[in-house]
Scaffold this motif. Structure first.
Motif, PDB file in Angstrom:
ATOM      1  N   ALA A 113      33.970   0.508  -7.198  1.00 38.84           N
ATOM      2  CA  ALA A 113      33.827   0.689  -8.644  1.00 38.84           C
ATOM      3  C   ALA A 113      34.533   1.939  -9.149  1.00 38.84           C
ATOM      4  O   ALA A 113      35.184   1.921 -10.198  1.00 38.84           O
ATOM      5  N   GLU A 114      34.401   3.056  -8.420  1.00 38.57           N
ATOM      6  CA  GLU A 114      35.029   4.319  -8.846  1.00 38.57           C
ATOM      7  C   GLU A 114      36.539   4.172  -8.908  1.00 38.57           C
ATOM      8  O   GLU A 114      37.185   4.519  -9.906  1.00 38.57           O
ATOM      9  N   ALA A 115      37.135   3.677  -7.816  1.00 33.44           N
ATOM     10  CA  ALA A 115      38.588   3.565  -7.758  1.00 33.44           C
ATOM     11  C   ALA A 115      39.110   2.549  -8.770  1.00 33.44           C
ATOM     12  O   ALA A 115      40.180   2.736  -9.370  1.00 33.44           O
ATOM     13  N   GLU A 116      38.351   1.486  -8.977  1.00 30.98           N
ATOM     14  CA  GLU A 116      38.799   0.467  -9.912  1.00 30.98           C
ATOM     15  C   GLU A 116      38.702   0.964 -11.359  1.00 30.98           C
ATOM     16  O   GLU A 116      39.553   0.631 -12.204  1.00 30.98           O
ATOM     17  N   LEU A 117      37.683   1.767 -11.638  1.00 30.13           N
ATOM     18  CA  LEU A 117      37.585   2.393 -12.953  1.00 30.13           C
ATOM     19  C   LEU A 117      38.805   3.272 -13.202  1.00 30.13           C
ATOM     20  O   LEU A 117      39.402   3.243 -14.284  1.00 30.13           O
ATOM     21  N   ASP A 118      39.198   4.048 -12.196  1.00 30.72           N
ATOM     22  CA  ASP A 118      40.353   4.927 -12.329  1.00 30.72           C
ATOM     23  C   ASP A 118      41.613   4.114 -12.628  1.00 30.72           C
ATOM     24  O   ASP A 118      42.407   4.479 -13.511  1.00 30.72           O
TER      25      ASP A 118
END
Length: 500
Positions: A248-253
């Motif tokens: 989720a974190e990397a995809e948000l970025d």
């Protein structure tokens, strides 16, 4: 040194602050540099809305905060604190990255909403991606646009909630239709606007915003990601592939990079900011210059606001493309700052100034919907629509409100100005226009008129208004009693309410 005239200096500070106080225009003329003034504002220390909200509760003897305390804390800071450009920018951003306390989920959390406003204040001059990252992770936004606890279809059997996915594209970044760098619409072979995204893009973007939850029960701490509740499958958004197996974190970025760097975001956000600061109808060339700075700096908002306020357009006069209606709440802050307003009875906080919610129909973080109090493209029926010009603020203002605003301004200049010695109430705001009163008592009409022009009208008064206000002075035997009426006529005039 720019060689600014008094009118140019006054108009600039009017655009860049919550209202000019006595002596500020003269100080700025001595500096005579918009860039130098802005640079000092970019680094000036600023106040916390959360802390001021808690201070409001303390001074009122309350163990808990309310939304009214939060709004009054905003007024405390707007009227009496520094970092005026940051305050003005945060207010503009609050009308783009909208949350509202009329939402039943947010109404019980005034302190946390003040903290959300502090996010806008803290990152007002950051790059736009950083601001958007913190806004996205805010549980206030998470609840307002129903992203918190959003789960993938593999968990629920239904598609994830699309609310935040839609609005982050439509309102926060790329808008509905493809734009040229100058903000004009791109057209297809049939001369029709081209949509920026499809329903499929929304569906896939919604899958990006899964797996985010509150940090315990906090409505203030950033939301945290749980990859076991995130859609880890491959996605395609705006013709860009999102590979499978990404948390989720990397995809948000990746999603924020995609949106902020999209060709539409620079002209879309630049236009919105120009409309909030300078003019309701910016020329395409102006938008292009600002959008170019946005694009070249990765959306650095400090650079963007500098470009907006130092552009040659800002110094143009008597130009329908460099004019806007003053927002009611900003008319209020201007008036109070110009009049050095103060609470009665030695108080140091504001209580419900001018019955703001009813009188002005707007207040910070009080929008009735995510679409703000008015559309940036609103064009009222009549001459403006015929001329293809917008006047967004007129969607908020009607005749009933004009009457209310006029009544409350008059009550303030009369009851809490002219008659300020008759009461001493800490819940009221008073003004002491001593320089006006001194001129009146000295029967110095020229100084009186000059004070009105310089304080409210950028140093100039149209002949019709000058004749009317001058007649008020002439018909009073005791000139002291003319002061309140003369100020009142100045602040309800179109020459004050329209910034041009």
């Amino acid at each position: 040194m720019e060689g600014l005239t008094y009118r140019q200096a006054s108009r600039f500070l009017d655009m860049a602050t919550m209202g000019t106080k006595k002596g500020e225009i003269e100080d700025f003329l001595n500096l005579d540099s918009r860039t130098s003034w802005i640079n000092s504002q970019l680094t000036e220390p600023y106040e916390s809305h959360k802390e001021r909200t808690l201070y409001q509760a303390q001074q009122r003897g309350s163990s808990s905060t309310t939304q009214e305390m939060r709004v009054c804390a905003w007024f405390d800071i707007a009227l009496w604190k520094g970092a005026q450009l940051r305050q003005r920018m945060a207010y503009a951003l609050s009308q783009i990255l909208v949350v509202g306390d009329r939402d039943a989920q947010l109404a019980p959390f005034p302190t946390e909403m003040a903290h959300y406003y502090d996010i806008l204040t803290e990152y007002a001059f950051s790059d736009y991606k950083t601001l958007l990252y913190h806004v996205t992770r805010s549980p206030i936004m998470g609840h307002y646009l129903t992203m918190v606890g959003n789960l993938p279809k593999s968990h629920t059997g239904v598609n994830p909630d699309q609310n935040y996915a839609r609005e982050i594209m439509q309102l926060f970044t790329i808008g509905l239709e493809e734009l040229n760098l100058d903000g004009t619409p791109k057209l297809d072979a049939n001369n029709q606007p081209i949509p920026t995204y499809s329903d499929t893009d929304i569906e896939n973007m919604a899958r990006v915003f899964t797996g985010w939850f509150m940090d315990g029960s906090s409505m203030e701490n950033p939301m945290v990601a749980y990859d076991d509740s995130h859609d880890m499958e491959a996605k395609s958004i705006l013709n860009t592939d999102f590979p499978e197996g990404v948390g989720a974190e990397a995809e948000l970025d990746q999603a924020l990079d995609l949106l902020v760097n999209h060709p539409n975001t620079a002209p879309f956000i630049s236009t919105l900011l120009i409309k909030r600061f300078v003019t309701s109808n910016p020329r395409p060339e102006y938008v292009k210059r600002v959008a170019t700075v946005f694009r070249n700096t990765g959306g650095n908002l400090g650079e963007v606001i500098t470009a907006i306020l130092t552009d040659s357009e800002v110094l143009k006069e008597n130009d329908q493309h460099v004019a806007k209606l003053r927002e009611p709440i900003l008319a209020m802050t201007y008036f109070y700052r110009a009049m050095d307003a103060y609470p009665g009875k030695g108080g140091d906080i504001i209580y419900n100034p001018m019955n703001y919610a009813d009188t002005f129909g707007q207040y910070p973080l009080g929008s009735p919907s995510v679409f703000n109090f008015y559309s940036p493209d609103h064009s009222p029926q009549g001459a403006l629509l015929t001329a293809n010009l917008t006047a967004p603020e007129l969607e908020l203002i009607d005749w009933s409100q004009v009457i209310k605003i006029g009544n409350v301004f008059y009550r303030t200049v009369l009851n809490y100005g002219q008659d300020r010695n008759k009461t001493n109430n800490k819940q009221e705001m008073y003004i002491a226009p001593v320089d006006f009163e001194d001129a009146a008592n000295n029967q110095d009409k020229e100084t009186m008129m000059s004070l009105l022009k310089n304080r409210f009208l950028h140093g100039e008064m149209v002949p019709e208004l000058e004749e009317r206000i001058g007649a008020i002075y002439d018909t009073h035997n005791n000139k002291y009693y003319a002061v309140a009426k003369m100020i009142f006529f100045a602040v309800i005039s179109p020459n004050f309410m329209v910034q041009e």
